[in-house]
Design a protein around this motif. Structure first.
Motif, PDB file in Angstrom:
ATOM      1  N   LYS A  26      -8.213  10.786  -6.347  1.00 49.47           N
ATOM      2  CA  LYS A  26      -9.126  11.703  -7.008  1.00 49.47           C
ATOM      3  C   LYS A  26     -10.371  11.915  -6.145  1.00 49.47           C
ATOM      4  CE  LYS A  26     -10.802  10.540 -11.100  1.00 49.47           C
ATOM      5  NZ  LYS A  26     -10.759  10.128 -12.517  1.00 49.47           N
ATOM      6  N   LYS A  27     -10.850  10.800  -5.593  1.00 52.05           N
ATOM      7  CA  LYS A  27     -12.035  10.885  -4.742  1.00 52.05           C
ATOM      8  C   LYS A  27     -11.719  11.644  -3.459  1.00 52.05           C
ATOM      9  CE  LYS A  27     -13.517   6.450  -6.526  1.00 52.05           C
ATOM     10  NZ  LYS A  27     -13.420   5.018  -6.278  1.00 52.05           N
ATOM     11  N   ASN A  33      -2.966   4.400 -11.276  1.00 45.24           N
ATOM     12  CA  ASN A  33      -4.053   3.605 -10.702  1.00 45.24           C
ATOM     13  C   ASN A  33      -4.510   4.166  -9.364  1.00 45.24           C
ATOM     14  OD1 ASN A  33      -4.393   1.707 -12.721  1.00 45.24           O
ATOM     15  ND2 ASN A  33      -2.837   0.345 -11.903  1.00 45.24           N
ATOM     16  N   ILE A  34      -3.562   4.463  -8.516  1.00 48.46           N
ATOM     17  CA  ILE A  34      -3.911   4.937  -7.174  1.00 48.46           C
ATOM     18  C   ILE A  34      -4.604   6.290  -7.250  1.00 48.46           C
ATOM     19  CG2 ILE A  34      -1.870   6.237  -6.444  1.00 48.46           C
ATOM     20  CD1 ILE A  34      -3.294   3.473  -4.341  1.00 48.46           C
ATOM     21  N   TRP A  35      -4.202   7.057  -8.246  1.00 47.60           N
ATOM     22  CA  TRP A  35      -4.851   8.357  -8.420  1.00 47.60           C
ATOM     23  C   TRP A  35      -6.317   8.178  -8.805  1.00 47.60           C
ATOM     24  CZ3 TRP A  35      -4.586  13.370  -7.487  1.00 47.60           C
ATOM     25  CH2 TRP A  35      -5.428  14.223  -8.203  1.00 47.60           C
ATOM     26  N   HIS A  36      -6.539   7.329  -9.774  1.00 50.05           N
ATOM     27  CA  HIS A  36      -7.909   7.173 -10.263  1.00 50.05           C
ATOM     28  C   HIS A  36      -8.804   6.447  -9.269  1.00 50.05           C
ATOM     29  CE1 HIS A  36      -6.236   7.971 -14.449  1.00 50.05           C
ATOM     30  NE2 HIS A  36      -7.129   8.888 -14.233  1.00 50.05           N
ATOM     31  N   THR A  37      -8.224   5.584  -8.461  1.00 52.89           N
ATOM     32  CA  THR A  37      -9.062   4.799  -7.554  1.00 52.89           C
ATOM     33  C   THR A  37      -9.237   5.446  -6.188  1.00 52.89           C
ATOM     34  OG1 THR A  37      -7.154   3.479  -6.880  1.00 52.89           O
ATOM     35  CG2 THR A  37      -8.525   2.608  -8.635  1.00 52.89           C
ATOM     36  N   HIS A  38      -8.213   6.141  -5.697  1.00 56.16           N
ATOM     37  CA  HIS A  38      -8.299   6.698  -4.337  1.00 56.16           C
ATOM     38  C   HIS A  38      -8.229   8.220  -4.299  1.00 56.16           C
ATOM     39  CE1 HIS A  38      -7.926   2.770  -2.516  1.00 56.16           C
ATOM     40  NE2 HIS A  38      -6.841   2.536  -3.219  1.00 56.16           N
ATOM     41  N   ASN A  77       0.814  -1.204   0.000  1.00 55.32           N
ATOM     42  CA  ASN A  77       0.000   0.000   0.000  1.00 55.32           C
ATOM     43  C   ASN A  77       0.853   1.262   0.000  1.00 55.32           C
ATOM     44  OD1 ASN A  77      -2.273  -1.574   0.118  1.00 55.32           O
ATOM     45  ND2 ASN A  77      -2.371  -1.519   2.343  1.00 55.32           N
ATOM     46  N   GLU A 108       0.964   9.291  -0.808  1.00 53.66           N
ATOM     47  CA  GLU A 108      -0.283   9.796  -1.383  1.00 53.66           C
ATOM     48  C   GLU A 108      -0.280  11.315  -1.436  1.00 53.66           C
ATOM     49  OE1 GLU A 108      -3.538   8.113   0.755  1.00 53.66           O
ATOM     50  OE2 GLU A 108      -3.296   6.134  -0.150  1.00 53.66           O
ATOM     51  N   GLU A 123       1.302   2.413 -11.463  1.00 53.65           N
ATOM     52  CA  GLU A 123       0.785   2.255 -10.104  1.00 53.65           C
ATOM     53  C   GLU A 123       0.219   3.580  -9.593  1.00 53.65           C
ATOM     54  OE1 GLU A 123       3.879   0.809  -7.666  1.00 53.65           O
ATOM     55  OE2 GLU A 123       2.573  -0.328  -6.338  1.00 53.65           O
TER      56      GLU A 123
END
Length: 274
Positions: free
Chosen positions: A113-114, A106-111, A69, A75, A103
């Motif tokens: 950004k929200k 991916n982390i940007w789009h999944t976590h 993680n 982050e 990676e």
DNA sequence: AAAAAGCTCAACCGCTCCTAA
DNA sequence: CTTAGGAGCGGTTGAGCTTTT
């Protein structure tokens, strides 16, 4: 001009890699490196296209990849750099040793950004006005000397040099901010990483985060942060912005410029760690 | 327990950039 | 100058996994 297909489609395997394929690729690169991705699969005896091999190596098999993680600090770094650079995942990855652009993407789009979206809704109104000027001036004072140096000094890193570095199996992510070359566990030349996470303090993260309010931010902030005309084009950053792509203002600057910026940032006096 | 919805992430695709011939 | 080819980047997809209903 027409482009040849990246590989002969016939007979080449696609989809997830098997353990056996991974081992073949690892052992081949360990022995021979990867001077030519296109020729590599044939020489290694893999039924894959070179592009697929490169992707598999850089995103998964490389020995210096950090699994697991993302930390809070990582982050935050991604969020902040995305504020400054937009979707330049490879550049962002340079600041996160052991993490790949894929990676990070991916982390940007999944976590993130929200997370950013929810953060904005809470801080939008209160911070909006005064943070804009505060953040811009702070960021400018931090980055401007660096950029100025880039402008007056001859390029230390040519594109050729950068390519050479990026061809190292240790990846382009760490190439521009490394200081020593060693050998990794696979016997492939590797650059030792130094700590990159100290160049900005906490308040800068939160302030920049608060500042973010809309799509204008990316080009706007970069202009504020850098506040210069591009020497080569004599165009301002805003003038070079392509309406199709809000990040294009950054395109006026080559990868070597970002390398220079990051390299010089490392040379700045140490700031408090997270 | 099963189905649906949501999430993650490895991998692919298409494009641009750069270099060599 | 033009063309061909290799490398790399960013966007997107979809299979597999997890969570929710």
């Amino acid at each position: 001009m027409g482009r040849a297909p990246c590989c002969e489609k016939m007979g080449l395997k696609k989809g997830p890699w098997s353990d056996e394929e991974d081992q073949i690729l690892i052992s081949y690169i360990r022995q021979h490196g990867h001077p030519n991705w296109r020729a590599l699969p044939k020489r290694a005896g893999l039924l894959r296209c070179g592009k697929s091999c490169r992707l598999r190596w850089t995103n998964y098999l490389r020995p210096d990849i950090k699994r697991g993680n993302f930390t809070k600090e990582e982050e935050d770094t991604i969020i902040h750099l995305h504020e400054m650079l937009g979707n330049r995942w490879s550049v962002i990855a340079m600041k996160l040793p052991g993490r790949t652009d894929n990676e990070i993407k991916n982390i940007w789009h999944t976590h993130l950004k929200k997370r950013l979206a929810s953060h904005q809704t809470t801080t939008h109104d209160t911070n909006r006005r005064h943070m804009k000027s505060k953040c811009a001036s702070k960021a400018q004072s931090l980055v401007e000397p660096v950029v100025s140096q880039c402008l007056v000094q001859p390029k230390h890193i040519s594109l050729n040099e950068e390519r050479c570095i990026s061809n190292q199996p240790s990846s382009r992510e760490s190439s521009s901010v490394t200081d020593e070359t060693t050998t990794d566990s696979y016997g492939v030349a590797k650059h030792e990483e130094i700590d990159h996470d100290t160049f900005l303090d906490d308040s800068f993260w939160s302030e920049t985060l608060s500042y973010k309010e809309d799509n204008i931010m990316e080009s706007d902030s970069l202009t504020n942060i850098i506040g210069i005309e591009h020497p080569a084009t004599s165009l301002t950053l805003m003038e070079t912005t392509d309406t199709r792509n809000p990040n294009t203002c950054c395109d006026a600057y080559g990868m070597d410029m970002w390398n220079d910026i990051f390299t010089h940032i490392e040379e700045l006096p140490e700031l408090p760690e997270f």
